[in-house]
Design a protein around this motif. Structure first.
Motif, PDB file in Angstrom:
ATOM      1  N   PRO A  58       0.606  -1.207   0.089  1.00 15.00           N
ATOM      2  CA  PRO A  58       0.056   0.037   0.061  1.00 15.00           C
ATOM      3  C   PRO A  58       0.686   1.257   0.064  1.00 15.00           C
ATOM      4  N   GLU A  59       1.837   1.382   0.646  1.00 12.97           N
ATOM      5  CA  GLU A  59       2.636   2.621   0.820  1.00 12.97           C
ATOM      6  C   GLU A  59       3.423   2.848  -0.559  1.00 12.97           C
ATOM      7  N   TYR A  60       3.447   1.969  -1.408  1.00 14.76           N
ATOM      8  CA  TYR A  60       4.225   2.160  -2.796  1.00 14.76           C
ATOM      9  C   TYR A  60       3.402   2.245  -3.888  1.00 14.76           C
ATOM     10  N   ARG A  61       1.948   2.475  -3.476  1.00 12.35           N
ATOM     11  CA  ARG A  61       1.055   2.341  -4.726  1.00 12.35           C
ATOM     12  C   ARG A  61       1.241   3.539  -5.532  1.00 12.35           C
ATOM     13  N   GLY A  62       0.941   3.957  -6.720  1.00  9.25           N
ATOM     14  CA  GLY A  62       0.793   5.072  -7.242  1.00  9.25           C
ATOM     15  C   GLY A  62       2.254   5.441  -8.098  1.00  9.25           C
ATOM     16  N   TYR A  63       3.124   4.633  -7.822  1.00  9.28           N
ATOM     17  CA  TYR A  63       4.383   4.955  -8.525  1.00  9.28           C
ATOM     18  C   TYR A  63       4.488   4.152  -9.940  1.00  9.28           C
ATOM     19  N   GLY A  64       3.580   3.398 -10.259  1.00  9.52           N
ATOM     20  CA  GLY A  64       3.448   2.671 -11.363  1.00  9.52           C
ATOM     21  C   GLY A  64       4.268   1.188 -11.411  1.00  9.52           C
ATOM     22  N   LEU A  65       4.408   0.850 -10.379  1.00 11.80           N
ATOM     23  CA  LEU A  65       5.055  -0.753 -10.306  1.00 11.80           C
ATOM     24  C   LEU A  65       4.188  -1.566 -10.727  1.00 11.80           C
ATOM     25  N   GLN A  66       2.759  -1.591 -10.614  1.00  7.28           N
ATOM     26  CA  GLN A  66       2.187  -2.553 -11.351  1.00  7.28           C
ATOM     27  C   GLN A  66       2.434  -2.597 -13.085  1.00  7.28           C
ATOM     28  N   ARG A  67       2.296  -1.489 -13.480  1.00  7.61           N
ATOM     29  CA  ARG A  67       2.380  -1.312 -14.963  1.00  7.61           C
ATOM     30  C   ARG A  67       3.919  -1.682 -15.316  1.00  7.61           C
ATOM     31  N   LEU A  68       4.846  -1.338 -14.589  1.00 12.87           N
ATOM     32  CA  LEU A  68       6.345  -1.893 -14.906  1.00 12.87           C
ATOM     33  C   LEU A  68       6.486  -3.383 -14.865  1.00 12.87           C
ATOM     34  N   PHE A  69       5.965  -3.868 -13.606  1.00  6.87           N
ATOM     35  CA  PHE A  69       5.822  -5.445 -13.698  1.00  6.87           C
ATOM     36  C   PHE A  69       5.223  -6.098 -14.976  1.00  6.87           C
ATOM     37  N   THR A  70       4.146  -5.474 -15.454  1.00  6.35           N
ATOM     38  CA  THR A  70       3.627  -5.970 -16.784  1.00  6.35           C
ATOM     39  C   THR A  70       4.503  -5.999 -17.975  1.00  6.35           C
ATOM     40  N   LYS A  71       5.228  -4.702 -18.053  1.00 10.16           N
ATOM     41  CA  LYS A  71       6.126  -4.482 -19.076  1.00 10.16           C
ATOM     42  C   LYS A  71       7.265  -5.490 -18.965  1.00 10.16           C
ATOM     43  N   ILE A  72       7.699  -5.901 -17.756  1.00 12.73           N
ATOM     44  CA  ILE A  72       8.891  -6.700 -17.758  1.00 12.73           C
ATOM     45  C   ILE A  72       8.395  -8.039 -17.957  1.00 12.73           C
ATOM     46  N   ARG A  73       7.191  -8.599 -17.518  1.00 15.64           N
ATOM     47  CA  ARG A  73       6.771  -9.885 -17.812  1.00 15.64           C
ATOM     48  C   ARG A  73       6.354  -9.895 -19.193  1.00 15.64           C
ATOM     49  N   ILE A  74       6.038  -9.086 -19.922  1.00 18.89           N
ATOM     50  CA  ILE A  74       5.846  -9.255 -21.284  1.00 18.89           C
ATOM     51  C   ILE A  74       7.050  -9.446 -22.101  1.00 18.89           C
ATOM     52  N   ALA A  75       8.114  -8.574 -21.697  1.00 19.77           N
ATOM     53  CA  ALA A  75       9.348  -8.552 -22.288  1.00 19.77           C
ATOM     54  C   ALA A  75       9.955 -10.011 -22.131  1.00 19.77           C
ATOM     55  N   TYR A  76       9.787 -10.781 -21.240  1.00 15.52           N
ATOM     56  CA  TYR A  76      10.469 -11.759 -20.600  1.00 15.52           C
ATOM     57  C   TYR A  76       9.632 -12.772 -21.455  1.00 15.52           C
TER      58      TYR A  76
END
Length: 186
Positions: free
Chosen positions: A118-136
């Motif tokens: 919760p304290e790290y939401r809003g920084y775009g981590l979920q979207r970044l993780f999705t980009k990383i997973r798609i790249a992999y």
């Protein structure tokens, strides 16, 4: 080719920045993953939004899939994400939900879950993780990615839509929980 680990500075909607260390998660991270899951589930008003892992399931995921961890200052776990690679054509591959044959399963990667503290939401981590997973997934030869999201979780499905994943089907998964299946050709 995407190289891990790396550090990235992300900006939230309030103009605040934080640096996150992105790395592969390993079986030794099991306690961190379970602790993060507990924090997230405890904060949920609607518990059906999330399908929890047992310790044994979480360890199996860490051992047999591509898992990623985001750490903030002081090594605090900010997020965790899982890619079930297209090399897994067993029941874990989301293509089984769509009755794919073995040939299509071998081309389909599954974007399993992403958890952000919760304290790290809003920084775009979920979207970044999705980009990383798609790249992999692309590096491993996948031609399609699937993801499941609760209709009660607009943040997650908006993040998938922002990355050009489309709602493909609505169905009951994980013991009867309502889910959208999202799909993207790679």
């Amino acid at each position: 080719m995407l190289k891990l680990p790396f550090d990235i500075q992300l900006l939230n909607g309030h103009g605040e920045t934080r640096v996150f260390h992105i790395r592969e998660a390993v079986p030794g991270d099991i306690d961190k993953v379970i602790a993060l899951q507990d924090v997230i589930v405890d904060a949920l008003e609607n518990k059906d939004v999330y399908a929890t892992y047992t310790d044994e399931e979480a360890l199996e995921v860490l051992t047999n899939n591509c898992c990623f961890m985001a750490e903030a200052e002081g090594g605090n776990v900010a997020g965790y994400s899982v890619l079930i690679p297209n090399t897994r054509t067993d029941e874990e591959n989301y293509g089984h939900y769509l009755e794919y044959d073995s040939e299509q399963l071998a081309k389909t990667a599954s974007l399993d879950l992403t958890m952000v503290a919760p304290e790290y939401r809003g920084y775009g981590l979920q979207r970044l993780f999705t980009k990383i997973r798609i790249a992999y997934a692309i590096e491993q030869g996948a031609t399609e990615a699937l993801a499941s999201v609760s209709p009660e979780n607009p943040y997650s499905y908006r993040n998938l839509e922002a990355l050009n994943m489309s709602r493909h089907r609505r169905m009951k998964l994980y013991g009867g929980k309502d889910r959208f299946i999202f799909r993207k050709e790679l």
